[in-house]
Design a protein around this motif. Sequence first.
Motif, PDB file in Angstrom:
ATOM      1  N   ARG A 285       0.849  -1.200   0.000  1.00 44.59           N
ATOM      2  CA  ARG A 285       0.000   0.000   0.000  1.00 44.59           C
ATOM      3  C   ARG A 285       0.876   1.240   0.000  1.00 44.59           C
ATOM      4  O   ARG A 285       2.081   1.186   0.284  1.00 44.59           O
ATOM      5  CB  ARG A 285      -0.916   0.007   1.223  1.00 44.59           C
ATOM      6  N   ALA A 286       0.252   2.374  -0.291  1.00 43.07           N
ATOM      7  CA  ALA A 286       0.965   3.653  -0.227  1.00 43.07           C
ATOM      8  C   ALA A 286       1.012   4.146   1.210  1.00 43.07           C
ATOM      9  O   ALA A 286       0.210   3.738   2.060  1.00 43.07           O
ATOM     10  CB  ALA A 286       0.252   4.680  -1.109  1.00 43.07           C
ATOM     11  N   LEU A 287       1.964   5.014   1.497  1.00 45.66           N
ATOM     12  CA  LEU A 287       2.016   5.646   2.807  1.00 45.66           C
ATOM     13  C   LEU A 287       0.798   6.543   2.996  1.00 45.66           C
ATOM     14  O   LEU A 287       0.345   7.199   2.057  1.00 45.66           O
ATOM     15  CB  LEU A 287       3.289   6.483   2.939  1.00 45.66           C
ATOM     16  N   ASP A 288       0.271   6.576   4.227  1.00 46.29           N
ATOM     17  CA  ASP A 288      -0.857   7.460   4.483  1.00 46.29           C
ATOM     18  C   ASP A 288      -0.343   8.861   4.826  1.00 46.29           C
ATOM     19  O   ASP A 288       0.865   9.124   4.822  1.00 46.29           O
ATOM     20  CB  ASP A 288      -1.772   6.903   5.581  1.00 46.29           C
ATOM     21  N   GLU A 289      -1.252   9.762   5.127  1.00 42.42           N
ATOM     22  CA  GLU A 289      -0.881  11.165   5.328  1.00 42.42           C
ATOM     23  C   GLU A 289       0.071  11.346   6.514  1.00 42.42           C
ATOM     24  O   GLU A 289       1.053  12.096   6.438  1.00 42.42           O
ATOM     25  CB  GLU A 289      -2.140  12.009   5.526  1.00 42.42           C
ATOM     26  N   VAL A 290      -0.226  10.670   7.617  1.00 43.47           N
ATOM     27  CA  VAL A 290       0.639  10.785   8.798  1.00 43.47           C
ATOM     28  C   VAL A 290       2.020  10.211   8.502  1.00 43.47           C
ATOM     29  O   VAL A 290       3.049  10.792   8.885  1.00 43.47           O
ATOM     30  CB  VAL A 290      -0.004  10.066  10.007  1.00 43.47           C
ATOM     31  N   GLU A 291       2.073   9.090   7.810  1.00 45.55           N
ATOM     32  CA  GLU A 291       3.363   8.473   7.479  1.00 45.55           C
ATOM     33  C   GLU A 291       4.182   9.365   6.547  1.00 45.55           C
ATOM     34  O   GLU A 291       5.404   9.479   6.688  1.00 45.55           O
ATOM     35  CB  GLU A 291       3.117   7.094   6.860  1.00 45.55           C
ATOM     36  N   GLU A 292       3.510  10.007   5.606  1.00 46.18           N
ATOM     37  CA  GLU A 292       4.205  10.958   4.723  1.00 46.18           C
ATOM     38  C   GLU A 292       4.762  12.136   5.533  1.00 46.18           C
ATOM     39  O   GLU A 292       5.858  12.638   5.248  1.00 46.18           O
ATOM     40  CB  GLU A 292       3.249  11.468   3.641  1.00 46.18           C
ATOM     41  N   THR A 293       4.015  12.568   6.559  1.00 44.48           N
ATOM     42  CA  THR A 293       4.484  13.651   7.422  1.00 44.48           C
ATOM     43  C   THR A 293       5.780  13.253   8.121  1.00 44.48           C
ATOM     44  O   THR A 293       6.717  14.059   8.241  1.00 44.48           O
ATOM     45  CB  THR A 293       3.408  14.002   8.463  1.00 44.48           C
ATOM     46  N   LEU A 294       5.874  12.010   8.573  1.00 47.33           N
ATOM     47  CA  LEU A 294       7.081  11.531   9.242  1.00 47.33           C
ATOM     48  C   LEU A 294       8.266  11.472   8.280  1.00 47.33           C
ATOM     49  O   LEU A 294       9.392  11.843   8.637  1.00 47.33           O
ATOM     50  CB  LEU A 294       6.822  10.152   9.849  1.00 47.33           C
ATOM     51  N   VAL A 295       8.022  11.026   7.063  1.00 45.14           N
ATOM     52  CA  VAL A 295       9.095  10.976   6.062  1.00 45.14           C
ATOM     53  C   VAL A 295       9.556  12.385   5.716  1.00 45.14           C
ATOM     54  O   VAL A 295      10.760  12.646   5.578  1.00 45.14           O
ATOM     55  CB  VAL A 295       8.631  10.210   4.804  1.00 45.14           C
ATOM     56  N   ASP A 296       8.610  13.311   5.592  1.00 45.07           N
ATOM     57  CA  ASP A 296       8.979  14.710   5.324  1.00 45.07           C
ATOM     58  C   ASP A 296       9.834  15.275   6.458  1.00 45.07           C
ATOM     59  O   ASP A 296      10.778  16.041   6.229  1.00 45.07           O
ATOM     60  CB  ASP A 296       7.724  15.564   5.141  1.00 45.07           C
ATOM     61  N   ALA A 297       9.504  14.903   7.695  1.00 46.21           N
ATOM     62  CA  ALA A 297      10.304  15.352   8.837  1.00 46.21           C
ATOM     63  C   ALA A 297      11.723  14.798   8.749  1.00 46.21           C
ATOM     64  O   ALA A 297      12.693  15.501   9.037  1.00 46.21           O
ATOM     65  CB  ALA A 297       9.642  14.916  10.139  1.00 46.21           C
ATOM     66  N   CYS A 298      11.855  13.544   8.327  1.00 45.75           N
ATOM     67  CA  CYS A 298      13.194  12.958   8.143  1.00 45.75           C
ATOM     68  C   CYS A 298      13.964  13.707   7.060  1.00 45.75           C
ATOM     69  O   CYS A 298      15.184  13.930   7.188  1.00 45.75           O
ATOM     70  CB  CYS A 298      13.078  11.482   7.771  1.00 45.75           C
ATOM     71  N   ARG A 299      13.273  14.103   6.008  1.00 48.56           N
ATOM     72  CA  ARG A 299      13.916  14.850   4.927  1.00 48.56           C
ATOM     73  C   ARG A 299      14.480  16.169   5.458  1.00 48.56           C
ATOM     74  O   ARG A 299      15.609  16.555   5.135  1.00 48.56           O
ATOM     75  CB  ARG A 299      12.917  15.065   3.795  1.00 48.56           C
ATOM     76  N   ARG A 300      13.699  16.860   6.291  1.00 40.61           N
ATOM     77  CA  ARG A 300      14.162  18.125   6.868  1.00 40.61           C
ATOM     78  C   ARG A 300      15.308  17.886   7.857  1.00 40.61           C
ATOM     79  O   ARG A 300      16.272  18.649   7.900  1.00 40.61           O
ATOM     80  CB  ARG A 300      13.003  18.837   7.575  1.00 40.61           C
ATOM     81  N   MET A 301      15.203  16.831   8.651  1.00 41.48           N
ATOM     82  CA  MET A 301      16.239  16.547   9.644  1.00 41.48           C
ATOM     83  C   MET A 301      17.583  16.238   8.992  1.00 41.48           C
ATOM     84  O   MET A 301      18.639  16.614   9.496  1.00 41.48           O
ATOM     85  CB  MET A 301      15.808  15.368  10.535  1.00 41.48           C
ATOM     86  N   ALA A 302      17.526  15.531   7.886  1.00 42.58           N
ATOM     87  CA  ALA A 302      18.777  15.157   7.217  1.00 42.58           C
ATOM     88  C   ALA A 302      19.538  16.366   6.726  1.00 42.58           C
ATOM     89  O   ALA A 302      20.772  16.322   6.589  1.00 42.58           O
ATOM     90  CB  ALA A 302      18.467  14.214   6.059  1.00 42.58           C
ATOM     91  N   ALA A 303      18.830  17.462   6.476  1.00 43.82           N
ATOM     92  CA  ALA A 303      19.472  18.671   5.937  1.00 43.82           C
ATOM     93  C   ALA A 303      20.076  19.557   7.024  1.00 43.82           C
ATOM     94  O   ALA A 303      20.852  20.459   6.726  1.00 43.82           O
ATOM     95  CB  ALA A 303      18.462  19.475   5.129  1.00 43.82           C
ATOM     96  N   VAL A 304      19.728  19.287   8.286  1.00 43.74           N
ATOM     97  CA  VAL A 304      20.212  20.112   9.396  1.00 43.74           C
ATOM     98  C   VAL A 304      20.862  19.198  10.427  1.00 43.74           C
ATOM     99  O   VAL A 304      20.198  18.305  10.963  1.00 43.74           O
ATOM    100  CB  VAL A 304      19.059  20.900  10.057  1.00 43.74           C
TER     101      VAL A 304
END
Length: 314
Positions: A285-304
């Motif tokens: 299945r695809a990631l749901d909205e909350v799961e996408e939010t967590l991945v987006d947070a990881c994307r931001r964390m990796a940059a800082v």
Amino acid sequence: MTALLPALTAQARLRARHSDDCACSDPHGVLADRPDTTVVRHAQVVAKAHAPGTPELTLTARLAAAAHPDLADTLLAPLSPRPDRLHDRLVTLWPHGTPVDRDDPDAAPWEAVAALLARLHRTPPTRFQAALPPMRGPEKAARAVARMRAAAPHPAASPVERAWAVLPPWARDEAPYPGPAHLCHGDLHLGQLVRAPEGRWLLIDIDDLGTGNPAWDLARPAAWYACGLLLPEEWTSFLNAYRAAGGPAVPADGADPWPALDVPARALTVQTAALAIAKAVAGERALDEVEETLVDACRRMAAVPPDLAPTCAK
């Protein structure tokens, strides 16, 4: 697992002093049945089969801590001081408590959780006769990343891997925690809270209990707040209650808590995102909205880069 479940139910029924033909409305109440944990309830007794391969000495030390008088108002005490063994699984027995109502998130007792954590963190690990192992928070985070890696490739895995890579070795379970060791729960979330018959809230689930960085126990609500999944007023209420109860994980004087919380909150975000990806792959299945939010947070964390300031715990 098929043979374990009826044996575990019989163990709970025996401790509840009920006969085989008792008239309980739900004599085979299965609360959880997973490869790593099976939990059943019979009347006011809960029986738990711990993960295969759980070390008996370690579990016994954790049981002794939960039964210690210093933690009577903090941890639910077991019904027996030592585990039993059923079908090559260690089993513990507990009184039943009422869990947090999942259908009423506005009633989540964040202040009660904070006060319990502060009492736990203030209890010196030297009070216990048997030495406790390190708490298993970093180990569980590392296992979640390993589970994601073992799943089929997923496009969301890359930012999670990058966020994991910038964490210090202790947060990835690659080195001991370098700061002062406090008594920690190791896997704090609202599902680890029950109300005892006399009305007190108590923490449950000692499988990850041990010594380490107390900020880890604040990391999940901190991560939810940082990701926008926990309301600011709920986070503030939780943090203020923890400070008011003398919790050592963050500065007591109202100073910025994030230097202490940053690394554990990042690690819990990575852990949750990694598990979400693994489950999505398994469920095709695809990631749901909350799961996408967590991945987006990881994307931001990796940059800082994370804040590697020394912990304020003392």
